[in-house]
Design a protein around this motif. Structure first.
Motif, short mmCIF file in Angstrom:
data_model
loop_
_atom_site.label_atom_id
_atom_site.label_comp_id
_atom_site.label_asym_id
_atom_site.label_seq_id
_atom_site.Cartn_x
_atom_site.Cartn_y
_atom_site.Cartn_z
N UNK A 1 14.82 -6.91 31.16
CA UNK A 1 16.35 -6.08 30.65
C UNK A 1 15.78 -5.49 29.65
N UNK A 2 15.95 -4.16 28.68
CA UNK A 2 16.25 -3.81 28.10
C UNK A 2 15.60 -3.05 27.33
N UNK A 3 15.88 -2.06 26.21
CA UNK A 3 14.32 -1.38 26.27
C UNK A 3 13.74 -2.28 25.08
N UNK A 4 12.28 -1.83 24.98
CA UNK A 4 10.84 -2.30 23.87
C UNK A 4 11.87 -1.32 22.69
N UNK A 5 11.38 -2.12 21.28
CA UNK A 5 11.94 -1.35 20.67
C UNK A 5 10.74 -1.71 19.72
N UNK A 6 10.40 0.16 18.74
CA UNK A 6 9.33 0.03 18.30
C UNK A 6 9.84 0.28 16.53
N UNK A 7 8.97 0.13 15.17
CA UNK A 7 9.10 0.33 14.69
C UNK A 7 7.45 1.21 13.67
N UNK A 8 8.02 1.54 12.93
CA UNK A 8 7.15 2.29 11.52
C UNK A 8 7.50 2.38 10.40
N UNK A 9 6.87 1.54 9.63
CA UNK A 9 7.23 1.32 8.20
C UNK A 9 6.34 1.73 6.97
N UNK A 10 6.82 2.31 6.10
CA UNK A 10 6.06 2.12 4.40
C UNK A 10 6.91 1.50 3.62
N UNK A 11 6.46 0.97 3.01
CA UNK A 11 7.11 -0.12 1.67
C UNK A 11 6.67 0.37 0.62
N UNK A 12 7.36 0.33 -0.59
CA UNK A 12 7.19 1.54 -1.44
C UNK A 12 6.08 0.01 -2.12
N UNK A 13 5.01 0.60 -2.92
CA UNK A 13 4.22 -0.63 -3.82
C UNK A 13 4.77 -1.51 -4.96
N UNK A 14 6.20 -1.72 -5.14
CA UNK A 14 6.79 -2.41 -5.82
C UNK A 14 7.55 -3.16 -5.18
N UNK A 15 7.69 -3.36 -3.81
CA UNK A 15 8.57 -4.36 -3.12
C UNK A 15 8.30 -5.60 -2.89
N UNK A 16 8.66 -6.75 -2.97
CA UNK A 16 8.59 -7.64 -3.37
C UNK A 16 8.92 -8.34 -1.90
N UNK A 17 7.34 -9.03 -1.60
CA UNK A 17 6.43 -8.85 -0.14
C UNK A 17 6.87 -10.69 0.29
N UNK A 18 6.99 -11.71 -1.16
CA UNK A 18 7.27 -12.57 -1.66
C UNK A 18 8.13 -13.73 -0.16
N UNK B 1 1.15 -1.38 0.20
CA UNK B 1 0.38 -0.04 -0.32
C UNK B 1 0.77 1.21 0.02
N UNK B 2 0.14 2.47 -1.20
CA UNK B 2 1.21 3.35 -0.95
C UNK B 2 0.16 4.49 0.43
N UNK B 3 1.72 5.30 1.17
CA UNK B 3 1.75 5.62 2.24
C UNK B 3 0.84 5.13 2.84
N UNK B 4 0.63 3.95 3.54
CA UNK B 4 0.25 3.20 4.72
C UNK B 4 1.56 2.67 5.50
N UNK B 5 1.80 2.84 7.07
CA UNK B 5 2.21 2.76 7.80
C UNK B 5 1.64 1.62 8.38
N UNK B 6 2.31 0.59 8.81
CA UNK B 6 2.74 -0.42 9.25
C UNK B 6 3.76 -0.56 11.24
N UNK B 7 2.97 -0.71 11.68
CA UNK B 7 3.96 -0.26 13.09
C UNK B 7 3.81 -1.59 13.91
N UNK B 8 5.13 -1.97 15.15
CA UNK B 8 5.06 -3.16 15.85
C UNK B 8 6.13 -2.94 16.74
N UNK B 9 6.39 -3.65 17.17
CA UNK B 9 7.25 -3.53 18.41
C UNK B 9 7.87 -4.90 19.17
#
Length: 220
Positions: free
Chosen positions: A37-54, A22-30
């Motif tokens: 112990x240690x931090x939680x890490x969180x990421x937000x990602x917008x993938x390009x439409x032509x990204x190969x996700x298989x 999806x264009x301009x749609x962010x996925x968010x996970x932790x």
């Protein structure tokens, strides 16, 4: 149009996002809510439409080598933001609210404001700069969330490997801070170190029981 029809249209749209990110749609996970112990890490990602996700999947379904390969691919082309949430913030806010705050910062840290943020789980963080939608087990269904899970997990693992060199007695390179029998045994032997989460019950109990342990220096 009736609400049910709108819901069906939205579901179809999100189903398409699963396929092509999806264009301009962010996925968010932790990664790392459960460790002692240690931090939680969180990421937000917008993938390009032509990204190969298989083959892209929830980071827990990928081995370490596969996660690193996917992380390299995602980092090369995606709009992303990775946010650590340190133990001090976790202890101050509690693990849930600290994670939600980190998710908001991650979405705000993207170079563009998303059309939508898909959040893994059943809660939507406050203060997002865009509409949000919670997706239970979304990291196994939405490629943008899966990508976020991979970036969060690999970033956290790298950090804990570094901490294994700083605090070699705790074996962070083996259990990554999770409450394993080995970690419990080492925690009882050495006491908490500065990256342990003081608000988590096993750590809090040891802080009460063994205040003179050398590794407690710097915790307060």
């Amino acid at each position: 149009m009736p609400a049910s029809g709108t819901s069906e249209m939205l579901s179809l749209k999100y189903a398409l996002i699963v396929t092509w990110a999806g264009p301009n749609v962010a996925g968010v996970d932790e990664a790392g809510r459960g460790p002692l112990a240690g931090p939680v890490y969180v990421a937000a990602v917008i993938l390009p439409a032509n990204f190969e996700t298989e083959g892209l999947n929830d980071s827990k379904q990928l081995d370490s080598a596969a996660r690193e390969r996917w992380a390299a691919k995602i980092l090369a082309v995606a709009d992303y933001c990775i946010q650590p949430v340190d133990p001090e913030e976790i202890d101050r806010l509690n693990i849930l609210h600290a994670t939600m705050a980190g998710m908001t910062r991650a979405v705000k840290g993207l170079s563009q404001v998303p059309e939508l943020a898909l959040i893994d789980g059943n809660r939507i963080p406050l203060g997002l700069p865009c509409p949000g939608r919670a997706e239970v087990k979304g990291d196994g269904r939405f490629t943008c969330i899966a990508a976020a899970s991979v970036l969060a997990k690999t970033a956290r693992d790298r950090y804990m490997m570094q901490m294994a060199e700083v605090y070699p007695e705790y074996g962070f390179d083996r259990h990554f801070g999770y409450p394993t029998p080995e970690h419990f045994a080492l925690l009882r032997k050495f006491g908490p170190c500065p990256i342990h989460r003081k608000s988590f019950a096993p750590v809090r109990q040891l802080l009460t029981e063994v205040p003179s342990q050398p590794c407690l220096i710097g915790l307060e």
